[in-house]
Structures are given as structure tokens and as C-alpha cells.
Enzyme design. Structure first.
Site, PDB file in Angstrom:
ATOM      1  N   THR A  37       0.926  -1.294   0.004  1.00  0.00           N
ATOM      2  CA  THR A  37       0.015   0.107  -0.037  1.00  0.00           C
ATOM      3  C   THR A  37       0.874   1.199  -0.025  1.00  0.00           C
ATOM      4  OG1 THR A  37      -1.669  -1.316   0.981  1.00  0.00           O
ATOM      5  CG2 THR A  37      -1.587   1.304   1.286  1.00  0.00           C
ATOM      6  N   GLN A 112      -4.210  -7.266  -6.582  1.00  0.00           N
ATOM      7  CA  GLN A 112      -4.916  -7.699  -5.052  1.00  0.00           C
ATOM      8  C   GLN A 112      -6.236  -7.317  -4.742  1.00  0.00           C
ATOM      9  OE1 GLN A 112      -3.814  -6.625  -1.037  1.00  0.00           O
ATOM     10  NE2 GLN A 112      -2.607  -8.549  -0.849  1.00  0.00           N
ATOM     11  N   ASN A 193      -3.988  -9.885   7.769  1.00  0.00           N
ATOM     12  CA  ASN A 193      -4.144  -8.870   8.703  1.00  0.00           C
ATOM     13  C   ASN A 193      -5.175  -7.925   9.049  1.00  0.00           C
ATOM     14  OD1 ASN A 193      -1.164  -9.152   8.376  1.00  0.00           O
ATOM     15  ND2 ASN A 193      -1.007  -8.089   6.568  1.00  0.00           N
ATOM     16  N   TYR A 195      -8.134  -7.925   7.828  1.00  0.00           N
ATOM     17  CA  TYR A 195      -9.223  -7.170   6.863  1.00  0.00           C
ATOM     18  C   TYR A 195     -10.573  -8.340   6.948  1.00  0.00           C
ATOM     19  CZ  TYR A 195      -5.656  -3.919   6.368  1.00  0.00           C
ATOM     20  OH  TYR A 195      -4.608  -3.015   6.576  1.00  0.00           O
ATOM     21  N   GLY A 341       8.631  -7.368  -0.293  1.00  0.00           N
ATOM     22  CA  GLY A 341       7.935  -6.217   0.146  1.00  0.00           C
ATOM     23  C   GLY A 341       8.688  -5.091   0.201  1.00  0.00           C
ATOM     24  N   ARG A 342       9.209  -4.538   1.258  1.00  0.00           N
ATOM     25  CA  ARG A 342       9.967  -3.348   1.487  1.00  0.00           C
ATOM     26  C   ARG A 342      11.314  -3.099   0.674  1.00  0.00           C
ATOM     27  NH1 ARG A 342      10.018  -1.877   7.928  1.00  0.00           N
ATOM     28  NH2 ARG A 342      10.367  -4.218   7.867  1.00  0.00           N
ATOM     29  N   TYR A 370       3.393   6.038   3.074  1.00  0.00           N
ATOM     30  CA  TYR A 370       2.174   6.108   2.584  1.00  0.00           C
ATOM     31  C   TYR A 370       1.610   7.543   2.169  1.00  0.00           C
ATOM     32  CZ  TYR A 370       1.954   1.786   5.240  1.00  0.00           C
ATOM     33  OH  TYR A 370       2.183   0.725   5.577  1.00  0.00           O
TER      34      TYR A 370
END
Length: 402
Positions: A37, A112, A193, A195, A341-342, A370
Site C-alpha cells: 500500500t 490484489q 491482517n 481485513y 515487500g519493502r 504512505y
């Protein structure tokens, strides 16, 4: 020049440079970018030209598969004020520019599909614009962080109970149809996570007494129905699902026994659909949460707990893996692949850096992760900071080779 790697490390890392077959797709390598995100859909929820450049950079950098950032299947007042959607023709056209850019650079891309469930606030601008209340499996508010872009930094709203879960299953179906029109190669369902799907699975957030609550089979029903309907759209061999059995994020987590029993059942049933893959997030501190003085989440080894259940789907991992660690877990047969990811945030050319033994840039500015701080846009140009401005450093080091 980058530091010299020993022969064993070089040989091990070469594992990541070999092709990988996922369903009908053959990836050029095993470098896969997980959903990240980034909150750059300013001023609306529609992907922008800046996002086209962001994804193009990473495709050009050599990635095999990109999973998009979470795409909201309906308008929702999330903790990120500028997250993208996939519910309208405008979204389809905008995402199509991105998939075309990624394909032009030789990579593949999954969408996604994401519904945040109870992790919303009724006063968030997007929630107000939706004209809908906050819904979840049960009227139980999540205890976690705050909506920092709202006055007073309020926590999540207490949701209303979903009366007919099939209405939400239909939202996933339509989102998959839209993603296919937008040119995506497949879809990944976010069931992690805290959701929406995760909150159906976990009995601490699901207190329903109908066929979607109570027993493990009932709590698994919603997520399995979602996988079934999106498989009808794309074909099961182009569908993945992301799970986080260990995570305490967004106020989640059952006892170890309940967790093992629930995910053993869900994974076993999902595997019967012959999905492209399931990706499990291992236990990492980032996804732990201390709520009311206690740690939420259920730390355990996802490899030993669930790998043996996979008969028809690929078993992927996620959760702060380094390239050498990922190569080792793949080469040893403990997983078919690992999502990064990161590292892809500050290394658009991650595969090239690893292959050329160029040190990774891990200086991620968390304040720009973000978008501008607290979601307050004072300068549109600031949106590129910490997002697409890593390319100059990459270009400067492209000539570095051992």
C-alpha cells in the site's frame, strides 16, 4: 564495486534468477513483489500517471511478478485516505495503463482484491462519499492505532453486522471481472491482517450464529466462496490468496490450537480448488500488536505447520525475507517462492542489484511510505518523494558490476 560474495552465496542467490511457472504463466525469475500500500491516488481513488511510472520502474528493474497494492472492491473509508479502487470503469481504464506498462517491460501482474471490513471510520471522507455504514461479520470494533488524518485521531468505528455475506462475495466477483478487463494476469485475494476475510476466519472477530459463524467450517465459508467466484472469472490457476495466521495486526489472533485448526481446514479446502498459489506471512514483529497490555497474534512456524497441506497449489512465503534467506528457503524445498515487500520500495531494480551483487538501498523514509505525512497533501510534487525518486540512485550504480 559491490562486495564480493563467496561462491556458496553466489550459487544460492542464482536460485532467484531461474524461471518459475505459476499456473499458465512462466515468470522470468523468482523475484516477486508483494502488495505494498503506497497511498498515492491523489486526489481521488483512481490510479494516476505517477503510479504508472512507479510500477513501470519495478517491471523494468527485472521483477518476475508484481502483485498490485490493495485494490478496494468498493468505496471505503480506510486508514489510508488515497488508496486505489477497482469498482468502476474509470478504475479499469487507469489500471489498464499500469498493466500495459508492466507487460511492456516483460513482467506479469496480479491484482490484489481488498476489502478492509471493520478497519474503517464512518467519518472518513471516502466512507461518507460511499453513503454506506461500516460493516463487518460482527459488530465488534477493532482496537488498534488511529485515523491520523481525522480530527482527534479516532480509532475504528464500531461496525454493523453484515446481514447477507453473499452481497460481499458478489463485490469480489465484480472486482475480479474488472481486474480482468484491466489486463491483469490474475488476482490475489487479501485474506490477511485483520481485513474482511480474516475477520470471518477468526472467532475473536466473528461471533455470528448463522452458517458463516461458529464452527471452523462456517467461519471458513466466506473466504472459500470468494475464492470460488473469482476462480470462475479468471480460472483457479490464476488466483492466489494471502493469509497471515500469526498476525495480531488490527486486533486479530486466536489461541495456537484454534489458529492451527482453523488454518489447517481453510488451507486444505482452498487447495482443493487448485489455486495458483497461497502466500503465508510468517511471524514478524512488524505485524505484532500490543493491545491492552497484551500481545495480539499467534507466533508459530508457518512452514512446519502448513507446508505439508499443499497438494495442488504453490506454497509461497512473505515477511521481511532477505534475498539470501529467500534463496535458501526455496533451494531447500521449504517453499516454492518468496515475495519481497519493502526491498522493492527503495530498490526498483532489486533483481538486477542481487544478480550484480550491488548493495541494496534500505534507507526507506517511513514518513513518506504512505504519501505525505498524515495523508495531508500540501504539495502534489511531494507525492513522488520516497515513491519514484529512487531511480536516480539506481542509474548511478548500474555500471557497478563485479
Amino acid at each position: 564495486m559491490g562486495p564480493s560474495l563467496s561462491t556458496p552465496e553466489t550459487s544460492l542467490l542464482s536460485t532467484l534468477s531461474t524461471p518459475l511457472k505459476i499456473g499458465p504463466l512462466t515468470l522470468r525469475n523468482k523475484f516477486m513483489m508483494s502488495s505494498l500500500t503506497r497511498d498515492r491516488c491523489y486526489p481521488t481513488n483512481v490510479p494516476t500517471e505517477l503510479m504508472v511510472e512507479y510500477y513501470r520502474q519495478r517491471a523494468k528493474g527485472g521483477v518476475g511478478l508484481i502483485v498490485s497494492e490493495g485494490m478496494l472492491i468498493e468505496r471505503q473509508g480506510t486508514e489510508w485516505p488515497h488508496a486505489p479502487g477497482i469498482w468502476s470503469d474509470e478504475h479499469i481504464h487507469a489500471w489498464k495503463k499500469i498493466t500495459e506498462a508492466v507487460h511492456q517491460e516483460g513482467a506479469h501482474m496480479y491484482a490484489q482484491l481488498w476489502h478492509v471490513g471493520r478497519v474503517r471510520h464512518s467519518d472518513a471522507p471516502e466512507q461518507i462519499a460511499s453513503g454506506e455504514p461500516v460493516y463487518a461479520p460482527s459488530p465488534i470494533a477493532a482496537k488498534f492505532g488511529k485515523f491520523r488524518f481525522l480530527p482527534g485521531e479516532p480509532p475504528c468505528s464500531t461496525p454493523l453486522e453484515i446481514q447477507d455475506p453473499m452481497n460481499f462475495v458478489d463485490l469480489y466477483r465484480q472486482a475480479a471481472i474488472n481486474a480482468k478487463k484491466a489486463g491483469f494476469d490474475g488476482v490475489e485475494i487479501n485474506a490477511s491482517n485483520g481485513y474482511l476475510i480474516h475477520t470471518f476466519l477468526d472467532h475473536t472477530s466473528n461471533h455470528r450464529t448463522d452458517e458463516y459463524g461458529g464452527s471452523i467450517r462456517n467461519r471458513s465459508r466466506f473466504g472459500l466462496e470468494v475464492l470460488e467466484v473469482v476462480s470462475e472469472v479468471f480460472g483457479a490457476n490464476r488466483v492466489g490468496v494471502k493469509l497471515s495466521p500469526c498476525s495480531g495486526r488490527n486486533d486479530m489472533g486466536m489461541s495456537l490450537k484454534d489458529t492451527l485448526d482453523t488454518y489447517t481446514y481453510f488451507i486444505t479446502e482452498a487447495d482443493k480448488l487448485e489455486l495458483a498459489y497461497m502466500v503465508l506471512i510468517r511471524h514478524i514483529p512488524l505485524l505484532s500488536a500490543i493491545i491492552d497490555g497484551k500481545e495480539r497474534g499467534t507466533p508459530h512456524d508457518v512452514i512446519s505447520s502448513y507446508k505439508h497441506l499443499f497438494k495442488n497449489s504453490l506454497f509461497f512465503l512473505n515477511g521481511d525475507y532477505s534475498p539470501i534467506e529467500a534463496a535458501d528457503v526455496i533451494a531447500s524445498g521449504r517453499a516454492h517462492g518468496v515475495f519481497f515487500g519493502r526491498p522493492f520500495i527503495s530498490n526498483p531494480d532489486l533483481p538486477k542489484r542481487v544478480e550484480k551483487h550491488i548493495p541494496l538501498n534500505m534507507n526507506v523514509d517511513m514518513l513518506t511510505l504512505y504519501g505525505p505525512k498524515d495523508g495531508i497533501i500540501v504539495d502534489v510534487e511531494a507525492l513522488s518523494k520516497g515513491y519514484t525518486d529512487y531511480s536516480e540512485a539506481v542509474v548511478a550504480e548500474e555500471g557497478d558490476d563485479d
